[in-house]
Design a protein around this motif. Structure first.
Motif, PDB file in Angstrom:
ATOM      1  N   UNK A 124      -1.831  30.451  54.461  1.00  0.00           N
ATOM      2  CA  UNK A 124      -1.671  29.020  54.974  1.00  0.00           C
ATOM      3  C   UNK A 124      -1.282  29.147  56.477  1.00  0.00           C
ATOM      4  N   UNK A 125      -1.712  27.894  56.990  1.00  0.00           N
ATOM      5  CA  UNK A 125      -0.867  27.779  58.540  1.00  0.00           C
ATOM      6  C   UNK A 125      -0.101  26.557  58.484  1.00  0.00           C
ATOM      7  N   UNK A 126       1.131  26.554  59.042  1.00  0.00           N
ATOM      8  CA  UNK A 126       2.065  25.679  58.891  1.00  0.00           C
ATOM      9  C   UNK A 126       1.318  24.624  60.370  1.00  0.00           C
ATOM     10  N   UNK A 127       0.945  23.430  60.199  1.00  0.00           N
ATOM     11  CA  UNK A 127       0.528  22.691  61.280  1.00  0.00           C
ATOM     12  C   UNK A 127       1.544  21.375  61.285  1.00  0.00           C
ATOM     13  N   UNK A 128       2.555  21.209  60.744  1.00  0.00           N
ATOM     14  CA  UNK A 128       3.430  20.281  60.950  1.00  0.00           C
ATOM     15  C   UNK A 128       4.653  20.421  60.032  1.00  0.00           C
TER      16      UNK A 128
ATOM     17  N   UNK B 120       0.439  21.722  55.763  1.00  0.00           N
ATOM     18  CA  UNK B 120      -0.146  23.049  55.898  1.00  0.00           C
ATOM     19  C   UNK B 120      -1.871  22.964  55.768  1.00  0.00           C
ATOM     20  N   UNK B 121      -2.109  24.091  56.307  1.00  0.00           N
ATOM     21  CA  UNK B 121      -3.659  23.866  56.220  1.00  0.00           C
ATOM     22  C   UNK B 121      -4.159  25.659  56.035  1.00  0.00           C
ATOM     23  N   UNK B 122      -5.669  25.678  56.115  1.00  0.00           N
ATOM     24  CA  UNK B 122      -5.924  27.037  56.018  1.00  0.00           C
ATOM     25  C   UNK B 122      -7.186  27.137  56.799  1.00  0.00           C
ATOM     26  N   UNK B 123      -7.478  28.348  57.536  1.00  0.00           N
ATOM     27  CA  UNK B 123      -8.516  28.498  58.525  1.00  0.00           C
ATOM     28  C   UNK B 123      -9.760  28.422  57.419  1.00  0.00           C
ATOM     29  N   UNK B 124     -10.690  27.558  57.767  1.00  0.00           N
ATOM     30  CA  UNK B 124     -11.870  27.541  57.054  1.00  0.00           C
ATOM     31  C   UNK B 124     -12.653  28.824  57.042  1.00  0.00           C
ATOM     32  N   UNK B 125     -12.865  29.443  58.291  1.00  0.00           N
ATOM     33  CA  UNK B 125     -13.736  30.713  58.176  1.00  0.00           C
ATOM     34  C   UNK B 125     -13.084  31.649  57.553  1.00  0.00           C
ATOM     35  N   UNK B 126     -11.845  31.902  57.320  1.00  0.00           N
ATOM     36  CA  UNK B 126     -11.164  32.642  56.600  1.00  0.00           C
ATOM     37  C   UNK B 126     -11.496  32.523  54.889  1.00  0.00           C
ATOM     38  N   UNK B 127     -11.411  31.376  54.608  1.00  0.00           N
ATOM     39  CA  UNK B 127     -11.497  31.166  53.076  1.00  0.00           C
ATOM     40  C   UNK B 127     -13.158  31.324  52.979  1.00  0.00           C
ATOM     41  N   UNK B 128     -14.034  30.909  53.863  1.00  0.00           N
ATOM     42  CA  UNK B 128     -15.422  31.161  53.614  1.00  0.00           C
ATOM     43  C   UNK B 128     -15.598  32.773  53.612  1.00  0.00           C
ATOM     44  N   UNK B 129     -15.042  33.583  54.400  1.00  0.00           N
ATOM     45  CA  UNK B 129     -15.140  34.909  54.423  1.00  0.00           C
ATOM     46  C   UNK B 129     -14.668  35.347  52.883  1.00  0.00           C
ATOM     47  N   UNK B 130     -13.489  34.993  52.496  1.00  0.00           N
ATOM     48  CA  UNK B 130     -12.848  35.287  51.202  1.00  0.00           C
ATOM     49  C   UNK B 130     -14.103  35.170  50.202  1.00  0.00           C
ATOM     50  N   UNK B 131     -14.627  33.986  50.074  1.00  0.00           N
ATOM     51  CA  UNK B 131     -15.614  33.426  49.073  1.00  0.00           C
ATOM     52  C   UNK B 131     -16.807  34.570  49.266  1.00  0.00           C
ATOM     53  N   UNK B 132     -17.365  34.827  50.275  1.00  0.00           N
ATOM     54  CA  UNK B 132     -18.333  35.686  50.565  1.00  0.00           C
ATOM     55  C   UNK B 132     -17.998  37.177  50.197  1.00  0.00           C
ATOM     56  N   UNK B 133     -16.697  37.579  50.317  1.00  0.00           N
ATOM     57  CA  UNK B 133     -16.325  38.788  49.733  1.00  0.00           C
ATOM     58  C   UNK B 133     -16.459  38.823  48.243  1.00  0.00           C
ATOM     59  N   UNK B 134     -16.022  37.602  47.581  1.00  0.00           N
ATOM     60  CA  UNK B 134     -16.096  37.596  46.230  1.00  0.00           C
ATOM     61  C   UNK B 134     -17.586  37.689  45.451  1.00  0.00           C
ATOM     62  N   UNK B 135     -18.546  36.892  46.277  1.00  0.00           N
ATOM     63  CA  UNK B 135     -19.750  37.197  46.083  1.00  0.00           C
ATOM     64  C   UNK B 135     -20.549  38.182  46.144  1.00  0.00           C
TER      65      UNK B 135
END
Length: 66
Positions: free
Chosen positions: A39-43, A47-62
């Motif tokens: 996670x990324x501390x934004x305040x 917190x938030x997450x980098x969408x591209x990192x999550x999409x990469x994580x999902x693709x790796x699982x697939x």
């Protein structure tokens, strides 16, 4: 394949939950184990997450499926 609009975008918990049906606690455990994007501390209380990192994580699982 990643959406061009995902590049650099940070998503919050609600959107992360729509992408992945995991509880907040499970995501936290995966992060601590180094098995999910951190996670990324934004305040102070946000917190938030980098969408591209999550999409990469999902693709790796697939790609791991048989």
């Amino acid at each position: 394949m990643k959406d061009a609009t995902a590049s650099g975008r940070i998503i919050g918990s609600a959107e992360r939950r729509r992408l992945l049906p995991f509880s907040d606690m499970h995501i936290w455990r995966l992060e601590k184990a180094g098995r999910f994007p951190r996670r990324i501390k934004i305040g102070d209380h946000r917190v938030g997450w980098a969408l591209d990192e999550i999409l990469d994580w999902i693709e790796a699982r697939k790609s791991q499926r048989g």
